[in-house]
Enzyme design. Structure first.
Site, short mmCIF file in Angstrom:
data_model
loop_
_atom_site.label_atom_id
_atom_site.label_comp_id
_atom_site.label_asym_id
_atom_site.label_seq_id
_atom_site.Cartn_x
_atom_site.Cartn_y
_atom_site.Cartn_z
N LYS A 55 0.86 -1.19 0.00
CA LYS A 55 0.00 0.00 0.00
C LYS A 55 0.90 1.23 0.00
O LYS A 55 1.96 1.23 0.63
CB LYS A 55 -0.89 -0.03 1.24
CG LYS A 55 -1.90 1.11 1.33
CD LYS A 55 -2.81 0.92 2.54
CE LYS A 55 -3.80 2.04 2.71
NZ LYS A 55 -4.71 1.84 3.85
N SER B 94 -9.68 2.00 2.95
CA SER B 94 -8.81 2.74 2.06
C SER B 94 -7.80 1.88 1.29
O SER B 94 -7.20 2.36 0.33
CB SER B 94 -8.05 3.79 2.87
OG SER B 94 -7.18 3.16 3.78
N SER C 69 -9.73 -0.45 7.07
CA SER C 69 -9.20 -0.27 5.72
C SER C 69 -8.61 -1.51 5.08
O SER C 69 -8.39 -1.52 3.87
CB SER C 69 -8.14 0.82 5.71
OG SER C 69 -8.79 2.05 5.55
N1 GLN Z 1 -12.84 4.34 6.50
C1 GLN Z 1 -12.17 4.64 7.70
C2 GLN Z 1 -11.68 6.06 7.68
O1 GLN Z 1 -11.89 6.69 6.72
C3 GLN Z 1 -11.05 3.67 7.95
C4 GLN Z 1 -9.80 3.99 7.26
C5 GLN Z 1 -8.64 3.13 7.62
O2 GLN Z 1 -8.77 2.08 8.24
N2 GLN Z 1 -7.47 3.60 7.24
O3 GLN Z 1 -11.12 6.55 8.60
#
Ligand code: GLN
Length: 477
Positions: free
Chosen positions: A78, A153, A177
């Site tokens: 990532k 994400s 994410s």
């Molecule tokens: N969707 C969540 C956020 O926007 C989780 C994101 C993540 O785990 N990096 O914060």
């Protein structure tokens, strides 16, 4: 269908000469080229991957006894995990052109065991998002329906595995994410306990939530990731020095578990009716097989999203202050003095979602509102931790959906941030509590064939038990 679905299959094929590591890497590179429109990768390290593959083939020939545990394991990273000498931008313009001077601990440990890094994957900027629509590189498309989101994400990470462009993807999970995109793509997604895997070299979003984990086709590869990457690290004081777990995934067909499901989670007005039915059906199957499934009282579900978004934005507002146009990456070309460098570089370098979160975080930390929001959210976090720990004192695991629905169409939730944030309702608790969680596929949506996943949360630092349980009961489908 992917060519190989597990590292043990790959290693057998390599040892028996069915294929070479070079041929494997060429296959993945071809797949990357063939699926370019999905936008899963933001950079491919083709030459380096080929070279590493040739090294592996040479070792297989000359010195097979010296091969590391991850030989033949081709991995995508990532775009928020540092790899020495390679660009890393967290999906953000503000880090444009930034090359990491060091490698994250996970990358070092995996490479030392023979893994090959093939490229960096697209993600929501700084990990902020649930659909990979917040990236400076544009959205990631779902391989099963390019009109739909990949989840986020770590959207590029999940798609990189589903599209057979690598065997394993590394991602980060602050509030779901890894697990949510893995769920949307019908894969295994794993977030270790907070502190189990070093965060050294992970670009910080919410430091008391962030964990590096993986997306794979199966629990065996998850276990390998954990065994190789876990353990103390002098560069991360939150990394635990508890012994690295060994995971036993021998199937135990007679083993029966006590599993809790939280009131108001499956039976929640916000859940897609098909997701609900598929989940209930799976729970019934587990019960038929002799496992105990019990509903436990839980009245905190409405508080987890507000608490999560107050605390993570607060931490993000502090973590992201270092991106000022001076030290890293992008500097606004029109800026004329120090003030305008800060202002313009940050205005141009962050997406609107990130700016919104920095503002929100600064607001909840400001002196007039600190107690009303930040302190309150910390109290909710403590209550939730205590409640979940009590439940896990009585049950082997907690089972819950991954998300209220399946991968949605582009733009469907963009106009409504609350709807977007609510899609994290089932994943944020594991991060608020710091406990390990794993997701795996249990079916498809009858209207659109999109994958549906299930999630299990386990006791702090007991990933070995959680993965063994998940492995055993994932065969119920
Ligand atoms: N969707 C969540 C956020 O926007 C989780 C994101 C993540 O785990 N990096 O914060």
């Amino acid at each position: 269908m992917p060519k190989f679905k597990s590292l043990s299959d790959i290693q057998t094929a390599l040892r028996t000469g069915v294929t070479t590591c070079r041929a494997l890497v060429e296959h993945y590179l071809e797949q990357i080229a063939a699926t370019q429109t999905l936008n899963a990768y933001v950079e491919v390290w083709a030459d380096e991957a080929r070279q590493r593959a040739d090294d592996t083939d040479r070792q297989l020939r000359d010195n097979p006894g010296q091969l590391g545990r991850l030989f033949g394991c081709v991995v995508s990273l990532k775009d928020n995990i540092c790899y020495e000498g390679h660009t890393v931008t967290a999906g953000a313009k503000v880090l444009e052109g930034f090359r990491s001077p060091y490698s994250s601990t996970v990358v070092e440990r995996m490479i030392a065991e023979g893994a090959i890094m093939i490229g960096r994957t697209n993600c929501d900027q700084f990990g902020m998002g649930s659909s990979n629509e917040n990236s400076a590189y544009g959205p990631v498309r779902h391989p099963l329906d390019p009109e739909r989101v990949s989840g986020g994400s770590s959207g590029g990470a999940a798609v990189s595995v589903l599209a057979d462009t690598c065997l394993m993807a590394l991602g980060s999970d602050t509030g779901g994410s890894i697990r949510q995109p893995a769920g949307f793509c019908g894969l295994w997604g794993f977030k270790p306990s907070y502190g189990r895997v070093s965060r050294h070299g992970l670009i910080a979003y919410g430091s008391s939530f962030d964990q590096i984990g993986c997306i794979t086709h199966n629990p065996d590869d998850v276990a390998l990731f954990l065994e190789v990457c876990a353990g103390a690290d002098q560069f991360d004081s939150t990394a635990t020095d508890r012994p690295v777990p060994t995971v036993d995934l021998t199937l135990q067909p007679t083993q029966q578990y006590r599993i809790a499901y939280l009131a108001n989670t499956i039976d929640n007005p916000g859940i897609d009716p098909v997701v609900k039915t598929v989940t209930q059906h799976y729970l019934a199957q587990l019960q038929e097989q002799g496992h105990t499934l019990e509903e436990v009282a839980f009245d905190l579900i409405d508080y987890v999203i507000p608490a999560y978004y107050v605390l993570t934005t607060a931490e993000a507002s502090s973590n992201l202050s270092r991106f000022d146009g001076m030290r890293y990456g992008y500097r606004a070309p029109q800026a004329t003095d120090i003030e305008s460098v800060y202002l313009q570089s940050r205005s141009e370098g962050f997406t609107p979602e990130v700016k919104k979160r920095i503002l929100l975080g600064a607001f909840v930390l400001s002196s007039g509102y600190y107690d009303a929001y930040y302190t309150k959210a910390q109290q909710v976090r403590r209550m939730l931790r205590d409640r979940i720990a009590a439940i896990l004192g009585e049950y082997d695991a907690i089972i819950l959906p991954v998300a209220p629905g399946v991968a949605w169409r582009f733009g469907e939730k963009s106009a409504d941030p609350t709807a977007m944030y609510l899609s994290d309702i089932y994943t944020v608790s594991a991060n608020l509590c710091g406990i390990p969680a794993v997701t795996y596929p249990i079916g498809q949506h009858s209207d659109n064939n999109m994958p549906i996943g299930i999630q299990l949360m386990g006791r702090m630092y007991d990933e070995a038990a959680l993965l063994s349980l998940a492995n055993n009961i994932s065969h119920a489908i």
